[in-house]
Design a protein around this motif. Structure first.
Motif, short mmCIF file in Angstrom:
data_model
loop_
_atom_site.label_atom_id
_atom_site.label_comp_id
_atom_site.label_asym_id
_atom_site.label_seq_id
_atom_site.Cartn_x
_atom_site.Cartn_y
_atom_site.Cartn_z
N VAL A 76 1.39 14.23 20.06
CA VAL A 76 1.65 13.03 19.28
C VAL A 76 0.35 12.56 18.65
N ARG A 77 0.38 12.31 17.35
CA ARG A 77 -0.80 11.84 16.65
C ARG A 77 -0.46 10.57 15.89
N THR A 78 -1.31 9.58 15.99
CA THR A 78 -1.13 8.37 15.20
C THR A 78 -1.88 8.51 13.88
N ALA A 79 -1.38 7.83 12.87
CA ALA A 79 -1.97 7.92 11.53
C ALA A 79 -1.77 6.59 10.82
N THR A 80 -2.59 6.35 9.84
CA THR A 80 -2.43 5.13 9.04
C THR A 80 -1.18 5.24 8.18
N PRO A 81 -0.64 4.11 7.72
CA PRO A 81 0.52 4.17 6.82
C PRO A 81 0.23 4.99 5.57
N GLU A 82 -1.01 4.94 5.07
CA GLU A 82 -1.37 5.71 3.88
C GLU A 82 -1.26 7.21 4.14
N VAL A 83 -1.67 7.64 5.32
CA VAL A 83 -1.56 9.06 5.67
C VAL A 83 -0.10 9.48 5.78
N LEU A 84 0.71 8.67 6.45
CA LEU A 84 2.13 9.02 6.59
C LEU A 84 2.81 9.06 5.23
N ARG A 85 2.48 8.12 4.33
CA ARG A 85 3.08 8.15 2.99
C ARG A 85 2.64 9.37 2.22
N ALA A 86 1.40 9.80 2.43
CA ALA A 86 0.91 11.02 1.76
C ALA A 86 1.63 12.25 2.30
N MET A 87 1.94 12.25 3.58
CA MET A 87 2.68 13.38 4.16
C MET A 87 4.12 13.39 3.67
N SER A 88 4.75 12.21 3.64
CA SER A 88 6.14 12.10 3.22
C SER A 88 6.44 10.66 2.85
#
Length: 278
Positions: A76-88
């Motif tokens: 499990v990895r946490t990420a910023t909202p910007e990273v998650l939006r960039a992924m999907s």
């Protein structure tokens, strides 16, 4: 601090690339977007999980997902909202990367299903995913997408199943004639859904359990595979000819037709109801 903070990192680009078919085929991985799909993936197929990504806020909102992931010892990895939006952009701050696994027709039929959906030349991801979801809801033992249909691991298909993709076996890539032959050998009748069908679905429901049923009428209570065709042109004559009978969904109002997913849901539930009554 989240583990991932750079939306331009190579890992982020690699995950985003899985939205494309070529990357999915090359790496044998696909995306599961949103809390519902990820929740069912973690619960039902934890061995398929490669990575799980959440924002810290989403981790707090979806404690059940995090707890199930920890119980299964998943990364499990946490990420910023910007990273998650960039992924999907459609992941709602919860995203998983999963390994693709090929389900064979033999494995599906080994479970002795009494209800199966078969999608042939179905190209719209939303329709395909919704039919898989409806198959699950109706209690079907599996679904088949023939070689001419949309990729079941297309993100829109996965998202439209709302997690049902992980509840029942889904076979992909088989030629229709091969599928029908295997279904027949397993003891299932094959009913093609088509607006010009000889048999009316309501009439067939009325005949369930009636010893004086019309000669040659298909029995909805029997083990059944429903065959559904393309959104625009339906089933070709040669495809309908493979089925044991062609059934139409009656239109009692003024609508010109039903869309594929709606018609499929009506057919699947008609069989489920008939089988429960038998």
């Amino acid at each position: 601090m989240p583990d991932l903070t750079n939306p331009r990192a190579e890992r982020v680009k690699a995950v985003r690339a899985l939205a494309g078919r070529s990357a999915r085929l090359r790496h044998g991985r696909y995306l599961v977007e949103g809390p519902q799909g990820v929740r069912e993936l973690v619960r039902e197929a934890p061995d398929a999980v490669v990575d799980l990504y959440l924002t810290p806020e989403a981790a707090g909102r979806h404690i059940d997902i995090l707890a199930a992931a920890h119980d299964a010892e998943l990364p499990v990895r946490t990420a910023t909202p910007e990273v998650l939006r960039a992924m999907s952009p459609d992941c709602q701050e919860v995203l998983a990367v999963a390994r693709t696994a090929r389900v064979t027709l033999g494995a599906l039929l080994a479970g002795s299903p009494r209800l199966v959906s078969v999608l042939h030349h179905v190209r719209d991801p939303g329709n395909a995913g919704t039919v898989i979801r409806a198959s699950d809801a109706a209690g079907a033992g599996g679904a088949v997408l023939t070689e001419a249909s949309v990729d079941v691991h297309n993100p829109k298909v996965v998202r439209s199943t709302a997690g049902s993709l992980f509840h029942l076996p889904v076979v992909t890539g088989a030629p229709l004639a091969e599928v029908v032959a295997a279904l027949h050998a397993a003891g299932l009748q094959v009913l093609a859904a088509d607006g010009g069908g000889e048999w009316d679905l309501d009439d067939l429901l009325d005949l369930v359990g009636d010893a004086t049923s019309a000669a040659g009428a298909p029995d909805l209570a029997a083990p059944t595979a429903w065959l559904f065709g393309n959104e625009a042109w339906g089933l070709r004559p040669e495809d309908r000819a493979l089925a044991d009978a062609v059934v139409r969904v009656p239109l009692h109002g003024r609508a010109e037709s039903l869309n594929l997913a709606t018609a499929a849901t009506v057919c699947l539930y008609a069989s489920a109801r008939a089988q429960r009554r038998s």
